[in-house]
Design a protein around this motif. Structure first.
Motif, PDB file in Angstrom:
ATOM      1  N   SER A 292       3.939 -21.111   6.904  1.00 40.97           N
ATOM      2  CA  SER A 292       5.274 -20.730   6.411  1.00 40.97           C
ATOM      3  C   SER A 292       5.444 -19.228   6.220  1.00 40.97           C
ATOM      4  CB  SER A 292       5.601 -21.460   5.097  1.00 40.97           C
ATOM      5  OG  SER A 292       5.605 -22.858   5.275  1.00 40.97           O
ATOM      6  N   LEU A 293       4.703 -18.408   6.981  1.00 41.19           N
ATOM      7  CA  LEU A 293       4.913 -16.964   6.958  1.00 41.19           C
ATOM      8  C   LEU A 293       6.003 -16.587   7.947  1.00 41.19           C
ATOM      9  CD1 LEU A 293       1.864 -17.209   5.852  1.00 41.19           C
ATOM     10  CD2 LEU A 293       1.649 -14.852   6.615  1.00 41.19           C
ATOM     11  N   ALA A 294       6.704 -15.488   7.658  1.00 35.98           N
ATOM     12  CA  ALA A 294       7.704 -14.964   8.585  1.00 35.98           C
ATOM     13  C   ALA A 294       7.119 -13.774   9.330  1.00 35.98           C
ATOM     14  CB  ALA A 294       8.961 -14.526   7.829  1.00 35.98           C
ATOM     15  N   PRO A 295       7.309 -13.685  10.656  1.00 35.29           N
ATOM     16  CA  PRO A 295       6.789 -12.536  11.405  1.00 35.29           C
ATOM     17  C   PRO A 295       7.523 -11.264  11.021  1.00 35.29           C
ATOM     18  CG  PRO A 295       8.188 -13.882  12.806  1.00 35.29           C
ATOM     19  CD  PRO A 295       8.033 -14.633  11.520  1.00 35.29           C
ATOM     20  N   LEU A 296       6.797 -10.163  10.931  1.00 35.66           N
ATOM     21  CA  LEU A 296       7.417  -8.873  10.619  1.00 35.66           C
ATOM     22  C   LEU A 296       6.465  -7.777  11.072  1.00 35.66           C
ATOM     23  CD1 LEU A 296      10.012  -7.723   9.163  1.00 35.66           C
ATOM     24  CD2 LEU A 296       8.510  -7.303   7.222  1.00 35.66           C
ATOM     25  N   TRP A 297       6.594  -7.367  12.311  1.00 39.77           N
ATOM     26  CA  TRP A 297       5.707  -6.343  12.862  1.00 39.77           C
ATOM     27  C   TRP A 297       6.365  -4.972  12.742  1.00 39.77           C
ATOM     28  CZ3 TRP A 297       0.746  -6.366  14.465  1.00 39.77           C
ATOM     29  CH2 TRP A 297       0.288  -5.214  15.122  1.00 39.77           C
ATOM     30  N   MET A 298       5.569  -3.939  12.445  1.00 32.13           N
ATOM     31  CA  MET A 298       6.062  -2.561  12.381  1.00 32.13           C
ATOM     32  C   MET A 298       5.066  -1.623  13.029  1.00 32.13           C
ATOM     33  SD  MET A 298       7.267  -2.335   8.413  1.00 32.13           S
ATOM     34  CE  MET A 298       8.192  -3.670   7.660  1.00 32.13           C
ATOM     35  N   ASP A 299       5.559  -0.532  13.608  1.00 31.80           N
ATOM     36  CA  ASP A 299       4.661   0.513  14.072  1.00 31.80           C
ATOM     37  C   ASP A 299       4.278   1.390  12.878  1.00 31.80           C
ATOM     38  OD1 ASP A 299       6.779   2.252  13.592  1.00 31.80           O
ATOM     39  OD2 ASP A 299       7.178   2.662  15.705  1.00 31.80           O
ATOM     40  N   ALA A 300       3.449   2.404  13.099  1.00 27.44           N
ATOM     41  CA  ALA A 300       2.918   3.207  11.993  1.00 27.44           C
ATOM     42  C   ALA A 300       4.014   3.922  11.214  1.00 27.44           C
ATOM     43  CB  ALA A 300       1.901   4.221  12.531  1.00 27.44           C
ATOM     44  N   ASP A 301       4.985   4.525  11.916  1.00 23.17           N
ATOM     45  CA  ASP A 301       6.070   5.218  11.218  1.00 23.17           C
ATOM     46  C   ASP A 301       6.907   4.228  10.410  1.00 23.17           C
ATOM     47  OD1 ASP A 301       5.314   7.663  12.219  1.00 23.17           O
ATOM     48  OD2 ASP A 301       6.715   7.627  13.908  1.00 23.17           O
ATOM     49  N   GLY A 302       7.145   3.071  10.973  1.00 20.78           N
ATOM     50  CA  GLY A 302       7.903   2.051  10.256  1.00 20.78           C
ATOM     51  C   GLY A 302       7.199   1.617   8.989  1.00 20.78           C
ATOM     52  N   GLN A 303       5.880   1.509   9.052  1.00 20.99           N
ATOM     53  CA  GLN A 303       5.130   1.107   7.867  1.00 20.99           C
ATOM     54  C   GLN A 303       5.226   2.155   6.761  1.00 20.99           C
ATOM     55  OE1 GLN A 303       1.116  -0.702   8.766  1.00 20.99           O
ATOM     56  NE2 GLN A 303       1.829  -0.389  10.858  1.00 20.99           N
ATOM     57  N   ARG A 304       5.127   3.430   7.110  1.00 23.76           N
ATOM     58  CA  ARG A 304       5.230   4.466   6.064  1.00 23.76           C
ATOM     59  C   ARG A 304       6.609   4.444   5.414  1.00 23.76           C
ATOM     60  NH1 ARG A 304       0.940   7.310   5.228  1.00 23.76           N
ATOM     61  NH2 ARG A 304      -0.563   7.811   6.874  1.00 23.76           N
ATOM     62  N   GLY A 305       7.649   4.270   6.213  1.00 29.00           N
ATOM     63  CA  GLY A 305       8.986   4.142   5.646  1.00 29.00           C
ATOM     64  C   GLY A 305       9.110   2.913   4.766  1.00 29.00           C
ATOM     65  N   TYR A 306       8.501   1.831   5.199  1.00 31.27           N
ATOM     66  CA  TYR A 306       8.495   0.581   4.433  1.00 31.27           C
ATOM     67  C   TYR A 306       7.790   0.775   3.097  1.00 31.27           C
ATOM     68  CZ  TYR A 306       7.079  -4.265   3.382  1.00 31.27           C
ATOM     69  OH  TYR A 306       6.846  -5.473   2.779  1.00 31.27           O
ATOM     70  N   TRP A 307       6.655   1.498   3.110  1.00 34.15           N
ATOM     71  CA  TRP A 307       5.950   1.756   1.852  1.00 34.15           C
ATOM     72  C   TRP A 307       6.849   2.494   0.870  1.00 34.15           C
ATOM     73  CZ3 TRP A 307       0.658   3.939   4.041  1.00 34.15           C
ATOM     74  CH2 TRP A 307       0.007   2.908   4.740  1.00 34.15           C
ATOM     75  N   ASP A 308       7.547   3.514   1.340  1.00 34.15           N
ATOM     76  CA  ASP A 308       8.431   4.277   0.458  1.00 34.15           C
ATOM     77  C   ASP A 308       9.503   3.393  -0.167  1.00 34.15           C
ATOM     78  OD1 ASP A 308       7.286   6.801   0.565  1.00 34.15           O
ATOM     79  OD2 ASP A 308       8.472   7.437   2.295  1.00 34.15           O
ATOM     80  N   THR A 309      10.144   2.581   0.669  1.00 29.52           N
ATOM     81  CA  THR A 309      11.224   1.747   0.149  1.00 29.52           C
ATOM     82  C   THR A 309      10.700   0.659  -0.782  1.00 29.52           C
ATOM     83  OG1 THR A 309      11.127   0.417   2.170  1.00 29.52           O
ATOM     84  CG2 THR A 309      12.763   2.165   2.107  1.00 29.52           C
ATOM     85  N   GLN A 310       9.517   0.141  -0.490  1.00 23.92           N
ATOM     86  CA  GLN A 310       8.961  -0.895  -1.354  1.00 23.92           C
ATOM     87  C   GLN A 310       8.531  -0.333  -2.707  1.00 23.92           C
ATOM     88  OE1 GLN A 310       8.629  -4.475  -0.787  1.00 23.92           O
ATOM     89  NE2 GLN A 310      10.300  -3.658   0.443  1.00 23.92           N
ATOM     90  N   VAL A 311       8.001   0.877  -2.720  1.00 27.79           N
ATOM     91  CA  VAL A 311       7.651   1.496  -3.996  1.00 27.79           C
ATOM     92  C   VAL A 311       8.902   1.648  -4.855  1.00 27.79           C
ATOM     93  CG1 VAL A 311       6.911   3.653  -5.096  1.00 27.79           C
ATOM     94  CG2 VAL A 311       5.555   2.664  -3.240  1.00 27.79           C
ATOM     95  N   GLU A 312       9.984   2.141  -4.277  1.00 31.46           N
ATOM     96  CA  GLU A 312      11.209   2.317  -5.051  1.00 31.46           C
ATOM     97  C   GLU A 312      11.802   0.978  -5.472  1.00 31.46           C
ATOM     98  OE1 GLU A 312      12.181   5.168  -6.344  1.00 31.46           O
ATOM     99  OE2 GLU A 312      10.312   5.836  -5.414  1.00 31.46           O
ATOM    100  N   SER A 313      11.779   0.000  -4.578  1.00 30.99           N
ATOM    101  CA  SER A 313      12.293  -1.335  -4.922  1.00 30.99           C
ATOM    102  C   SER A 313      11.493  -1.946  -6.067  1.00 30.99           C
ATOM    103  CB  SER A 313      12.236  -2.257  -3.704  1.00 30.99           C
ATOM    104  OG  SER A 313      13.106  -1.826  -2.698  1.00 30.99           O
ATOM    105  N   HIS A 314      10.175  -1.815  -6.012  1.00 27.08           N
ATOM    106  CA  HIS A 314       9.351  -2.390  -7.075  1.00 27.08           C
ATOM    107  C   HIS A 314       9.425  -1.575  -8.366  1.00 27.08           C
ATOM    108  CE1 HIS A 314       7.560  -4.883  -3.859  1.00 27.08           C
ATOM    109  NE2 HIS A 314       7.298  -5.705  -4.848  1.00 27.08           N
ATOM    110  N   ARG A 315       9.623  -0.278  -8.241  1.00 23.14           N
ATOM    111  CA  ARG A 315       9.815   0.530  -9.455  1.00 23.14           C
ATOM    112  C   ARG A 315      11.052   0.034 -10.211  1.00 23.14           C
ATOM    113  NH1 ARG A 315       7.811   5.524  -9.883  1.00 23.14           N
ATOM    114  NH2 ARG A 315       7.964   5.885  -7.624  1.00 23.14           N
ATOM    115  N   ASP A 316      12.129  -0.205  -9.460  1.00 25.40           N
ATOM    116  CA  ASP A 316      13.364  -0.707 -10.066  1.00 25.40           C
ATOM    117  C   ASP A 316      13.190  -2.110 -10.601  1.00 25.40           C
ATOM    118  OD1 ASP A 316      16.324  -0.605 -10.530  1.00 25.40           O
ATOM    119  OD2 ASP A 316      16.298  -2.197  -9.026  1.00 25.40           O
ATOM    120  N   LEU A 317      12.544  -2.969  -9.800  1.00 26.42           N
ATOM    121  CA  LEU A 317      12.346  -4.365 -10.199  1.00 26.42           C
ATOM    122  C   LEU A 317      11.497  -4.471 -11.459  1.00 26.42           C
ATOM    123  CD1 LEU A 317      12.871  -7.292  -9.345  1.00 26.42           C
ATOM    124  CD2 LEU A 317      10.837  -7.167  -7.900  1.00 26.42           C
ATOM    125  N   LEU A 318      10.412  -3.724 -11.522  1.00 27.73           N
ATOM    126  CA  LEU A 318       9.554  -3.762 -12.690  1.00 27.73           C
ATOM    127  C   LEU A 318      10.243  -3.214 -13.937  1.00 27.73           C
ATOM    128  CD1 LEU A 318       6.194  -2.592 -11.058  1.00 27.73           C
ATOM    129  CD2 LEU A 318       6.690  -4.872 -11.940  1.00 27.73           C
TER     130      LEU A 318
END
Length: 323
Positions: A292-318
């Motif tokens: 039941s996992l969803a596919p979500l592939w990213m290249d290296a630049d996409g992953q760094r951008g994803y890390w930034d957005t996830q940090v901010e999303s989790h900062r807000d969520l927490l």
């Protein structure tokens, strides 16, 4: 306050290869010794299962000249793993299998001095939803029954989850706030231990990922009551989502591999090629579907951008949940 699949795609669209990764260029670098394959959770949980499945696929097809050696370090909500990989004496032979504690633990434990942007992006292998489970012996078969029992116990209803201030506790805290529940939360080092204690009825409910609970569900021990996903999960078509019940919330756990800080360009390219092959394999695509996992592939630049957005999303969520 949602970590939806749609948001995940939008947050990294510039670097995202939505379904199938592009093959990496062949590289001259190859590992010279066994690869420290660090897992930031304890044995038996989703991250551990995925790491060992990846290891088996790589071994089956001789994809790497040196073995991936799983190394569980789940202490401190993944802090043990982050410190170990950050201080790796051989960055070219050190990888980390991550979940969302890659974002939440550095936020919660600033004294660690961990900057995730110093890590080396390797591969995003997919995202994992959460499901609310109870033991069949509870006699509860739907979410309304769960709410009735949790409210009736006046603060004595006990749930377990991985860590404190990370994925499971975030989901449980949101659900508790949305429905006015007073729940005791017990933190564990990994989802495997959480599922085992629900099976042994040491705790009353969990929000294990499907892969962590699947064996107990198939054995008839667990009952799924609610999904924290965008849509109903194909494996559990009769289980409603919290969105269906009127709450704009969903939450997914990243299943990714990152390299140690200071990893060479040659080693990073080698591992990206390796995990591209794993991702494209029939076995991994089957694993995504069966677990039941969803596919979500990213290249290296996409992953760094994803890390930034996830940090901010989790900062807000927490901050909202703590508030």
């Amino acid at each position: 306050m949602s970590i939806t699949k749609r948001a995940l795609l939008q947050l990294s669209c510039a670097g995202l290869l939505a379904t199938t990764p592009m093959a990496a260029l062949a590289q001259e670098w190859e590992p010279r010794r066994p690869i420290d394959f660090v897992i930031m959770a304890g044995p038996g949980g989703g991250a551990d299962q995925i790491a060992r499945f990846i290891q088996s696929v790589a071994e089956q097809y001789d994809m790497t000249s040196r073995p991936l050696v799983p190394n569980n370090k789940g202490g401190g909500s993944g802090a043990e793993a982050l410190i170990h990989v950050s201080n790796a004496s051989d960055p070219d032979h050190t990888l980390l299998v991550t979940l969302n504690s890659f974002f939440t633990t550095p936020l919660r434990q600033a004294n660690l001095g961990i900057d995730i942007q110093t890590f080396t992006p390797v591969a995003m292998m997919g995202v994992d939803p959460f499901v609310l489970w109870m033991h069949v012996d509870s006699g509860i078969t739907d979410f309304e029954g769960f709410l009735t029992q949790a409210r009736a116990m006046n603060g004595e209803f006990v749930m377990g989850g991985t860590g404190s201030g990370q994925e499971d506790s975030i989901v449980i805290a949101f659900m508790s706030g949305a429905y006015g529940l007073d729940i005791k939360y017990i933190p564990y080092d990994g989802g495997g231990a959480v599922a085992r204690d629900l099976a042994g009825q040491q705790i009353m409910a969990t929000v294990n990922n499907p892969a962590e609970a699947k064996g107990f569900y198939e054995a008839g021990d667990f009952v799924p009551l609610l999904a924290f996903s965008d849509e109903r999960l194909p494996a559990y078509p009769d289980v409603p989502t919290i969105r269906e019940l009127g709450h704009e919330f969903s939450y997914y756990n990243q299943r990714a591999v990152v390299g140690a800080p200071g990893m060479s360009d040659g080693a990073a390219a080698y591992y990206r090629d390796l995990f591209t092959k794993v991702y494209e394999s029939e076995e991994w695509q089957g694993y995504l579907q069966s677990e039941s996992l969803a596919p979500l592939w990213m290249d290296a630049d996409g992953q760094r951008g994803y890390w930034d957005t996830q940090v901010e999303s989790h900062r807000d969520l927490l901050s909202r949940l703590d508030g």
